[in-house]
Design an enzyme around this catalytic site. Sequence first.
Site, PDB file in Angstrom:
ATOM      1  N   CYS A 143       2.846  -4.559  -2.163  1.00  0.00           N
ATOM      2  CA  CYS A 143       3.149  -5.383  -3.328  1.00  0.00           C
ATOM      3  C   CYS A 143       3.857  -4.528  -4.373  1.00  0.00           C
ATOM      4  O   CYS A 143       3.388  -3.444  -4.726  1.00  0.00           O
ATOM      5  CB  CYS A 143       1.844  -5.957  -3.850  1.00  0.00           C
ATOM      6  N   GLU A 144       4.990  -4.996  -4.838  1.00  0.00           N
ATOM      7  CA  GLU A 144       5.772  -4.168  -5.761  1.00  0.00           C
ATOM      8  C   GLU A 144       5.173  -4.132  -7.163  1.00  0.00           C
ATOM      9  O   GLU A 144       5.577  -3.313  -7.972  1.00  0.00           O
ATOM     10  CB  GLU A 144       7.225  -4.650  -5.809  1.00  0.00           C
ATOM     11  N   HIS A 145       4.239  -5.001  -7.425  1.00  0.00           N
ATOM     12  CA  HIS A 145       3.636  -5.000  -8.754  1.00  0.00           C
ATOM     13  C   HIS A 145       2.530  -3.954  -8.890  1.00  0.00           C
ATOM     14  O   HIS A 145       2.267  -3.465  -9.980  1.00  0.00           O
ATOM     15  CB  HIS A 145       3.066  -6.381  -9.088  1.00  0.00           C
ATOM     16  N   HIS A 146       1.865  -3.667  -7.786  1.00  0.00           N
ATOM     17  CA  HIS A 146       0.716  -2.760  -7.855  1.00  0.00           C
ATOM     18  C   HIS A 146       0.790  -1.602  -6.855  1.00  0.00           C
ATOM     19  O   HIS A 146      -0.083  -0.743  -6.845  1.00  0.00           O
ATOM     20  CB  HIS A 146      -0.582  -3.533  -7.613  1.00  0.00           C
ATOM     21  N   CYS A 203      -4.276  -6.253  -4.012  1.00  0.00           N
ATOM     22  CA  CYS A 203      -4.280  -6.199  -5.480  1.00  0.00           C
ATOM     23  C   CYS A 203      -5.054  -7.372  -6.061  1.00  0.00           C
ATOM     24  O   CYS A 203      -5.645  -7.266  -7.134  1.00  0.00           O
ATOM     25  CB  CYS A 203      -2.861  -6.154  -6.042  1.00  0.00           C
ATOM     26  N   HIS A 227      -3.648 -10.149  -0.197  1.00  0.00           N
ATOM     27  CA  HIS A 227      -3.129  -9.137  -1.124  1.00  0.00           C
ATOM     28  C   HIS A 227      -4.287  -8.324  -1.681  1.00  0.00           C
ATOM     29  O   HIS A 227      -5.144  -8.859  -2.388  1.00  0.00           O
ATOM     30  CB  HIS A 227      -2.385  -9.814  -2.280  1.00  0.00           C
ATOM     31  N   GLN A 284       5.654 -11.403  -1.653  1.00  0.00           N
ATOM     32  CA  GLN A 284       5.581 -12.168  -0.405  1.00  0.00           C
ATOM     33  C   GLN A 284       6.672 -13.242  -0.326  1.00  0.00           C
ATOM     34  O   GLN A 284       7.239 -13.501   0.734  1.00  0.00           O
ATOM     35  CB  GLN A 284       4.195 -12.796  -0.288  1.00  0.00           C
TER      36      GLN A 284
HETATM   37 ZN   LIG Z   1       0.044  -6.928  -6.562  1.00  0.00          ZN
END
Ligand SMILES: [Zn+2]
Length: 233
Positions: A119-122, A190, A188, A160
């Site tokens: 996941c590119e956010h976390h 995260c 996920h 995703q």
């Molecule tokens: Zn994430």
Amino acid sequence: MPDRIHLPDPVRHIVEEIESEIGDEPGGHGPRAAIEGHHGAADRSNDRVETAVREILTEIGEDPDRQGLIGTPDRVHRMYAELTAGYHVDPDRLVNGAVFDVDYSEMVVVKDIPFYSLCEHHLLPFFGSAAVAYIPKGRVIGLSKIPRIVEMYGRRLQVQERLTQQVAAFLMDRLEPQGVGVVVEATHLCAVMRGIRKPGTVMTTSAVLGLFRTRDRTRAEFFAHLERPAPRA
Ligand SMILES: [Zn+2]
């Protein structure tokens, strides 16, 4: 795309495995075995990742010099290089020689394709399975290539939704079929680890192009395929 000459060996190995045909063993051990089995040095051209990981360790209150952590910056560096090897895959080499002219215009479905992504956010993993379907218009692609396409996009920083769309768009672009449908189901970490969603919650995304978008019957046929358990080999 950086010059692959400069890729660390384990990463180049993964890239080449995604691109090339290596016997289709069920369960596909290739790329993942490469990660686990390889302890070669990461690219030593810079140690910025190592420095950054040490900073993180210090910042969260750890001692980066204690025994268990001393090798962690180096391991993390290698791990991220491997988990993001998909950036270096050359799509032309991946597809190379595996597109065939065939007079077949029924739906082709490949499902239960396992994948792992970040996941590119976390920068935490999300993983699950993908189902890919298309209706050819004179051209088909070798079945073993479809999981590699998923892997090429999975081994990157992703969301995703984009992963799902990229797989669909790639097939649309390369095969010019009558339509493409992709469904991705994933957990996920995260979300699960941080308790935002209930543990075990699975997120589903889909991308439908061409006939899969415009014709209800096609979409219904695709989703019916997904509900059926795969026949045992
Ligand atoms: Zn994430």
